[in-house]
Design a protein around this motif. Structure first.
Motif, short mmCIF file in Angstrom:
data_model
loop_
_atom_site.label_atom_id
_atom_site.label_comp_id
_atom_site.label_asym_id
_atom_site.label_seq_id
_atom_site.Cartn_x
_atom_site.Cartn_y
_atom_site.Cartn_z
N SER A 194 -3.02 -2.94 -2.74
CA SER A 194 -3.51 -3.54 -1.50
C SER A 194 -2.45 -4.42 -0.87
N ASN A 195 -2.38 -4.40 0.44
CA ASN A 195 -1.46 -5.28 1.15
C ASN A 195 -1.87 -6.74 1.04
N GLN A 196 -3.11 -7.00 0.64
CA GLN A 196 -3.58 -8.38 0.51
C GLN A 196 -3.21 -9.01 -0.82
N GLY A 197 -2.65 -8.22 -1.73
CA GLY A 197 -2.21 -8.78 -2.99
C GLY A 197 -2.87 -8.13 -4.19
N TYR B 279 -6.68 -7.61 -5.02
CA TYR B 279 -7.48 -6.67 -4.23
C TYR B 279 -7.17 -5.21 -4.56
N ALA C 153 -13.46 -7.77 0.94
CA ALA C 153 -12.43 -7.63 1.98
C ALA C 153 -12.49 -6.28 2.68
N ARG D 31 -13.66 -8.83 -5.10
CA ARG D 31 -12.79 -9.28 -4.00
C ARG D 31 -12.48 -8.13 -3.05
N ASN E 217 0.83 -1.21 0.00
CA ASN E 217 0.00 0.00 0.00
C ASN E 217 0.86 1.26 0.00
#
Length: 878
Positions: free
Chosen positions: A795-798, A801, A847, A843, A754
């Protein structure tokens, strides 16, 4: 410090009272000044001319009776930003953009920040989720760099920064100047220097300088009443951002020797906007319940009712601002001058909706859930006074004292501290942040005939002393206390009022630093065609030591219609006291996926680098950000009424200050928790802790290009059209990431995705702006078309996202009509075709911590998510 007055709960407020008051004021002011002794026969306001720099502003096009002539040496605007003397704009050694008061007015925006973002493509409102305080105090970015990297001056004097620090988005960790605190009615014009200038002005001038020149007219004035609103809204909340504004300005002569005082006042008010969708029945396959299940396990019937519960967008704001600018000659030796601004602003921004079944609610208190309202009350002022003259042993001189202060008091209404039980209050005082700055300057300037060149050498030098102070005042006990309330199911409640964390007593304190500086600047015209400027500055800070900066600029006039210019410099941004000392805490529940989704308590500590926990995790005293700036460009004027300039640049920033968030949650955060427990920073009580602190994290590189072109077409009896093409091209890269001081485990990255996106992808690579202004008799029409390239929020989720906003074309228009010598009516709109950014993908929506869908717009939009905006104005001048 008195506590703020809070609203007991969210409500929609009628704007009729504000409209009645502003209407009465505008007509009273018109009646007071109609035909007064300061009125001119033609009813046109005299254009303000700076007594110091001889800045001549072009008359607003709607006031012109004949087609304008080609600019000459006597009429072309003169700038003072980027030089200690005064120079014609086209002869500046660095790119300087001049924005007139008329340009600002034609945007229809009542605040300076929004107006500038519509006029210059290198200035953008800072995108990304700003944190809840960021909705009330937004920032602007120059050349896609953090807002702390832009120095703001008022009449050439340094402006103080805000007291708050931003938590999220591309503005995270920033405490810049709040441009919206400067009254719009007071501004004569703005000079935007797009070049590194720390060697000339000191800290923060890495991206450039915004110099706001206040009006200095000694007669005449104007009063303007306007109405504005957005064209659409989402759901049942919000009020289209409806607003009413009053702007007043008057010049008064002092004595008969050229003295003056120019007075201005703004009254601005607007309602909420809303871009949040409804709360779905399920998200990502998981039910999203707003109410507890019935005893028989069935859904509460209210789940099928109105699910528009979140309010998200432009906050409700009330602002009053006043200013003056004055000068009084004191004889042949000099004059006294002074200027000041004062702004009081109260803003109300909703927090996140807490449903009835929330762990931060007691159902008997809020059976339908509640929407906390965060209030910020800002009091901001700058006061400057000085003496200046033209002959102190042959030197022109200027001695001044400048004091600025910003105070933000935070409150919360329509909320609850669950830990105090059902008897908890609903309105809370959260604390106060205060930032102040005292600056004393002494400047000298003189020309010398060295005998080396045909032209004299201009020498400038000066001394500066600056004292900064930052204070954190704790909130009331009820806002942060842990009363120990236990829910009927045996679960212990969370401490603190819900909506925004209060400032605990252990975060309170006062911090200060001082620095001294001296500078020298040499300007030499070597030949008729070639000029050079050398600048050097040394500053010594009480908290981190010494920094020295230099700059060389040159300009070569190849032909009468072509000139090249270039510069090279180094610069710095001193870490703000907010970055060094700000602290706050907030506690919340989360689930531990490694422990069968057990409910756990997590405390998020936004920490000073001196905090024992942050030190244990590797925090260290902040160093200044430093920079290398290079620029090269040309100015082209091949034919009458046409000019074009193009400048390319490269800016390297070393040790850029970026927040690091370190989480102790779950198995992946075990190493973090072990470090915190071993240091004694937190108790080993089974709860989780996460720390956010500042660090010198990266070396970044920005490459870009600024283009400006203007052409004036004269169609005779059909009027004139001024065409404009402006463009900014920029690319941001990370050249190096500084490693962490200690090993915090595989889950902690030196720079998360991020933050990487905030540095590299969240600003558009290309911004193009096409404008045309047609002046025909009493009618003036401006059409502005803007194109923004795509942006992305990582996004830190990949990557799945990530938020992506595609390229967008937006159109603005403004039409004004002078129907009497003193009266002008104006209507217009921004983004008139209601362009909105992309919504989050499935997604990312699943989230998201937000309830809303359809829509849930991406925060990576550079032009916001509110859509079309329309306004109407009535202006009276004398």
């Amino acid at each position: 410090m008195s506590k703020m007055a809070y609203r007991p709960k969210y409500r929609r407020i009628s704007s009729s009272s504000c409209e009645r008051i502003t209407a009465g004021l505008v007509f009273a002011a018109a009646a007071l000044h109609l035909g007064g002794p300061e009125a001119r026969a033609d009813g046109f306001e005299k254009q303000a001319t700076s007594r110091v720099t001889a800045v001549a502003s072009k008359p607003p096009p709607e006031r012109r009776r004949t087609p304008p002539k080609k600019p000459t040496q006597d009429t072309e605007q003169v700038v003072v930003t980027g030089t200690r003397g005064a120079v014609r704009a086209s002869h500046s050694m660095s790119p300087v953009v001049i924005v007139s008061h008329t340009d600002l007015t034609r945007t229809g925006q009542p605040d300076l920040r929004n107006a500038l973002s519509l006029l210059d493509p290198s200035i953008n409102n800072t995108p990304g989720y700003p944190g809840q305080l960021g909705f009330t105090t937004k920032t602007a970015s120059l050349r896609g760099l953090p807002s702390n990297e832009t120095l703001v001056l008022v009449n050439g004097k340094r402006r103080h920064t805000i007291a708050s620090i931003f938590y999220g988005g591309a503005m995270q960790g920033q405490s810049p100047v709040d441009l919206d605190m400067i009254p719009m009615s007071a501004i004569d014009h703005i000079e935007i220097l797009k070049d590194g200038a720390a060697a000339q002005y000191g800290s923060d001038a890495i991206a450039g300088v915004i110099n706001i020149i206040l009006k200095k007219a000694d007669h005449g004035g104007s009063v303007e009443l306007s109405y504005n609103q957005y064209g659409s809204t989402v759901g049942t909340l919000g009020d289209y951002g409806r607003g009413g504004n009053l702007f007043f300005n008057k010049g008064v002569r002092i004595g008969n020797a050229g003295g003056y005082i120019n007075l201005s006042a703004d009254i601005i008010g607007n309602q909420w906007t809303n871009t949040a969708g409804y709360a779905p029945m399920s998200k990502g396959g998981t039910p999203t319940l707003l109410y507890p299940l019935q005893p028989n396990g069935q859904l509460d019937s209210r789940e099928y009712g109105n699910r528009y519960r979140q309010l998200y967008g432009v906050p409700e704001t009330e602002k009053q601002a006043v200013s003056y600018d004055m000068a009084v000659p004191l004889g042949a030796w000099g004059e006294f001058y002074s200027f000041a601004t004062y702004t009081h602003r109260t803003a109300y921004e909703p927090g996140w909706y807490r449903p009835s079944n929330s762990s931060q609610n007691i159902i008997s208190v809020y059976p339908e859930g509640y929407l906390p309202i965060i209030s910020t009350e800002d009091q901001d002022f700058q006061f400057t006074s000085g003496l200046r003259g033209k002959n102190f042993l042959g030197w022109a001189w200027d001695a001044s004292v400048n004091y600025g202060r910003d105070q933000t008091a935070l409150g919360l209404s329509n909320s609850i501290n669950v830990s105090l039980g059902p008897s908890s209050p609903h309105n809370f005082y959260l604390g106060t942040l205060t930032n102040s700055e005292l600056t004393a300057d002494f400047d000298l300037r003189r020309k010398f005939d060295t005998g080396l060149f045909k032209y004299p050498l201009s020498v400038s030098g000066g001394l500066e002393y600056r004292y900064n102070q930052y204070e954190i005042g704790a909130g009331e006990r009820a806002a942060w206390a842990d009363g120990g309330y236990i829910f009927p199911n045996g679960v212990r409640s969370l401490p603190s009022a819900a909506g925004l964390g209060a400032y605990y007593p252990n975060a309170a304190g006062a911090y200060s630093r001082m620095n001294g500086a001296f500078y020298v600047e040499l300007d030499q015209q070597l030949t008729k065609a070639l000029s050079i400027q050398l600048s050097g500055r040394n500053e010594t800070y009480s908290d981190f030591g010494n920094t020295a900066n230099g700059k060389v600029s040159t300009r070569y006039q190849v032909t009468p219609w072509l000139a090249f210019r270039g510069s090279a410099s180094n610069g710095f941004h001193a870490p703000t006291l907010q970055q060094e000392y700000f602290q706050s805490e907030a506690t919340f529940y989360s689930t531990n996926s490694q422990a069968n989704n057990a409910l756990i308590t997590t405390t998020n500590v936004y920490s000073s680098v001196n905090n024992i926990g942050a030190r244990a995790l590797g925090a260290s005293p902040l160093k200044p950000e430093t920079s290398h700036n290079f620029g090269l460009g040309f100015v082209l004027t091949p034919i009458r009424n046409f000019d074009l300039s193009l400048d390319i640049y490269r800016i390297d920033i070393f040790n850029q200050i970026i927040p690091l968030s370190v989480s102790g949650n779950g198995i992946t955060g075990e190493q973090v928790m072990n470090i915190l427990h071993a240091s004694g920073a937190v108790p080993n009580d089974g709860n989780y802790y996460q720390y956010t602190f500042m660090r010198n994290a990266a070396h970044t590189e920005t490459e870009g290009m600024d283009l400006q072109a203007h052409y004036l077409s004269d169609f005779g009896d059909a009027g004139t059209v001024l065409w404009g093409v402006t463009m900014n091209q920029q690319q941001h890269m990370i050249k190096r990431i500084n490693p962490l001081a200690i090993n915090l485990g595989s889950a902690v990255q030196p720079l998360f995705r991020n933050e990487i996106g905030n540095l590299t992808t969240i600003y558009p690579r290309n911004t193009l702006r096409l404008t045309g202004t047609w002046n025909y008799g009493p009618v003036s029409t401006t059409v502005r078309i803007s194109r923004y390239s795509s942006t992305k929020n990582l996004s830190n989720q990949g990557p799945a996202y990530d938020e992506t906003v595609g390229p967008a074309w937006l159109m603005d228009f403004d039409i004004s009509y002078r129907f009497r010598p003193r009266w002008v009516a104006e209507i217009g709109g921004n983004n008139v075709f209601n362009k909105r950014p992309n919504v989050l993908n499935a997604r990312a929506q699943a989230a998201s911590s937000l309830y809303q869908v359809n829509p849930n717009y991406s925060t990576a939009s550079i032009y916001g998510a509110e859509g079309s905006y329309f306004y109407g104005k009535l202006r009276y001048s004398w």
